[in-house]
Design an enzyme around this catalytic site. Structure first.
Site: not given
Length: 520
Positions: A313, A335-336, A357, A425
């Site tokens: 993250q 990520q993130d 994500d 998700r």
């Protein structure tokens, strides 16, 4: 059926609450508390500490929020005391996040109480209450990431979440009975109407930041801090950030309202950092730029995190700014990348890059005419565009991606067949995300959506929808068969996720000057 389980449950909850609260002659606090999702917490913290019982629905709503505020203040004080007992780097990092987040929860609850006294809209109140609850969940998530949940748990186990959830449910019953209200919010002054339409916005700047020393400051944070310290009144501060790469982590705190950052274009003005989960930060604190102040506006800037796919993250931008606008901006990470944490946000003509994500959080947010570029992840990883964080069925939050494009980034194109890409998700129980009239490139897996960690978590309670998308991967024939997944065919349902209804944008976006589509 056009309206499936998640929306039906929410409607039934609103209806039962409205019916139960229609009896305004009841004087037993237990009766009122039994209409809430968490009646025992209500009875404990309202029955013993209040010398009167509500005489009407508005009375009860105010009492519920007051009870939440009382417990939040207690938790806030306890959080400050806990700081003396941080004996590790991870405990300190989690505590710093939680202390800040509890302060913001108190701010949001206070904003709600003042709003109820001053005729703020029920939509406003629901937004502020949603943010107050999201803060607590963000605190909890950070403590889990750093394996210090036992240390942090004492400030989370005080019923604040349950009392805010009750507040959301009660206010939600009011909200369900009326349309959202329009009108310019207080942070927009008469002199700044049509702000972003000005072609000479940089020339209107109060301060100039330049790497080469040709401005007032070399640091963006220094410019913001100085401008806020010298501001009299609540006028907007415009800071022009000249072309350059600015390596700094920026915080725009909750007392820094009405800030505009304008750059020389997303290819030329870049703010960059490299914090990540692997280097000891929480997802929350990894952000290159974090924004809490109301009414933030950015134009022509790229927000970047260079930690890379191997460091987990790593947030480029985190925003909990209510009534905020990002116009022609870039967001680059893996990520993130983009943490749309809370409250009402609008993104127009932006470029968003990431892998896992990479658009996530619990804001009410609309993306219009944006290009979502999916990057090459690590071997064995799947790409997931969204992970929406709605944890309470009464939160008026969700991610809406409209009239946009989902495409493979240059590094993914040559190997696109080697990786799966999904639209989203379920990060939380009531995750809510829709794609409206958006181009879906061939990189998107035919099933569309991905289970959380190979489980059936939240598949009954999410609301995932697709409406009139187009492109190679737009067919819904092979999509997941979860009860919470919807092929939206009704314009009435799709319109719930537009600027007008999801973020009440017709009331505040016109004043910013950003071009937008109000409906479908």
């Amino acid at each position: 059926m056009a309206i499936k389980l998640a929306l039906i449950l929410t409607f039934m909850s609103f209806s039962s609450l409205s019916q139960a609260l229609s009896n305004e002659t009841v004087t037993n606090i237990n009766y009122w508390c039994n209409t809430t999702p968490h009646p025992e917490s209500c009875k404990i913290f309202m029955g013993g500490q209040h010398s009167f019982v509500p005489k009407s629905k508005p009375d009860f709503r105010t009492m519920v929020v007051e009870a939440a505020m009382e417990r939040a203040l207690y938790a806030q004080a306890h959080a400050k005391e806990l700081g003396q007992h941080c004996h590790s780097k991870h405990a300190k990092a989690a505590w710093l996040d939680c202390s800040k987040l509890f302060d913001n929860t108190v701010l949001q609850l206070n904003r709600t109480l003042q709003g109820l006294q001053n005729n703020a809209s029920d939509f406003d109140a629901q937004t502020w209450l949603s943010a107050a609850l999201t803060n607590l969940e963000t605190c909890r998530a950070g403590s889990l990431e750093l394996n210090v949940s036992d240390f942090i748990s004492s400030i989370l186990s005080n019923n604040v979440s349950e009392l805010i959830s009750n507040s959301l449910a009660i206010n939600g019953a009011f909200l369900a009975q009326q349309d959202t209200q329009s009108g310019y919010p207080s942070w927009i002054l008469d002199g700044e109407r049509q702000l972003l339409k000005s072609s000479s916005l940089a020339s209107q700047a109060n301060f100039i930041v330049a790497k080469d020393g040709s401005g007032n400051f070399r640091s963006i944070q220094a410019a913001i801090n100085y401008a806020v310290s010298k501001r009299t009144g609540n006028g907007r501060i415009i800071i022009y950030v000249k072309k350059g790469i600015y390596r700094e982590n920026i915080e725009i705190s909750s007392n820094m309202n009405s800030i505009t950052l304008v750059g020389d274009g997303l290819r030329y003005t870049v703010i960059t950092g490299s914090r990540s989960a692997t280097t000891g930060f929480t997802t929350y604190s990894s952000a290159t730029v974090g924004i809490d102040g109301v009414g933030f506006i950015a134009r022509g800037i790229t927000f970047r995190n260079t930690a890379g796919p191997q460091n987990g993250q790593a947030v480029a931008l985190r925003s909990a700014s209510d009534l905020s606008v990002f116009y022609a901006c870039g967001f680059e990470g893996y990520q993130d990348t983009l943490f749309v944490l809370a409250q009402r946000q609008f993104f127009k003509s932006c470029y968003i890059y990431g892998t896992i994500d990479f658009i996530f959080g619990n804001a009410a947010v609309v993306f219009q005419n944006c290009i979502i570029y999916v990057r090459k992840p690590l071997v064995g990883q799947d790409n997931v565009i969204t992970a929406q964080g709605r944890g309470d069925p009464f939160q008026n939050t969700g991610i809406s991606i409209q009239d946009s494009r989902v495409m493979a980034a240059p590094d993914l194109r040559p190997v696109v067949s080697s990786f799966n890409t999904y639209l989203g998700r379920p990060w939380q129980q009531y995750s809510r995300t829709v794609f409206l009239k958006t181009y879906l490139g061939s990189l998107v897996n035919t099933t569309g959506w991905l289970a959380w960690d190979n489980s059936n978590f939240a598949q009954n309670t999410v609301y995932y929808g697709e409406y009139m998308n187009f492109g190679p991967a737009s067919s819904t024939r092979n999509r997941v068969n979860w009860p919470g997944y919807h092929v939206i065919t009704s314009t009435n349902i799709a319109s719930q996720f537009t600027v007008t209804n999801l973020i009440d944008g017709r009331g505040w976006l016109p004043a910013t000057g950003v071009p937008f589509i109000a409906g479908l």
